[in-house]
Design a protein around this motif. Sequence first.
Motif, PDB file in Angstrom:
ATOM      1  N   TRP A  83       0.824  -1.206   0.000  1.00  0.00           N
ATOM      2  CA  TRP A  83       0.000   0.000   0.000  1.00  0.00           C
ATOM      3  C   TRP A  83       0.860   1.257   0.000  1.00  0.00           C
ATOM      4  O   TRP A  83       0.343   2.360   0.074  1.00  0.00           O
ATOM      5  N   GLU A 129      -7.363   5.385  -2.149  1.00  0.00           N
ATOM      6  CA  GLU A 129      -6.594   4.283  -2.728  1.00  0.00           C
ATOM      7  C   GLU A 129      -5.658   3.669  -1.673  1.00  0.00           C
ATOM      8  O   GLU A 129      -5.570   2.447  -1.553  1.00  0.00           O
ATOM      9  N   LYS A 158      -5.978  -0.228  -0.405  1.00  0.00           N
ATOM     10  CA  LYS A 158      -4.887  -1.211  -0.493  1.00  0.00           C
ATOM     11  C   LYS A 158      -4.507  -1.728   0.890  1.00  0.00           C
ATOM     12  O   LYS A 158      -4.276  -2.927   1.082  1.00  0.00           O
TER      13      LYS A 158
END
Length: 129
Positions: A42, A54, A58
């Motif tokens: 991530w 995002e 992740k």
Amino acid sequence: MSIDNTEVIRQGYDAHARRDFAAIFATLHPEVEFVQTDLVPWGGSHHGHEGVREFFGKLNARIETQVVPEEYVEAGEQVAVLGHIQGKVRATGHEFTLRIVHIWTVRDGLVTRFEAYIDTPAMLRALAA
């Protein structure tokens, strides 16, 4: 009356503990930047609210974590948070605890930058276990 930078960060951690992502995003400047080593899945540099979504997507797809802040050190616009995270790798159920240092930059009551420093070797071992 405005709140101090440390209180902005405390409120963000409290919101994370409640999984209240609307409250988290309310503390973030629209052009915020989240940065973490790209050695973790991530990691990288994530810009703006979409980039932070995002990042969390992740992160939350791979691990389940609870951040435990132990010390806040305010230095002007920056707030360093020392503590640890407790968590579990979603794919394997492997549990882990590791040290963290988070550096936050706050301007006009909003987070403009977040830098996450974790015990990366320990995190990679937990992900591989």
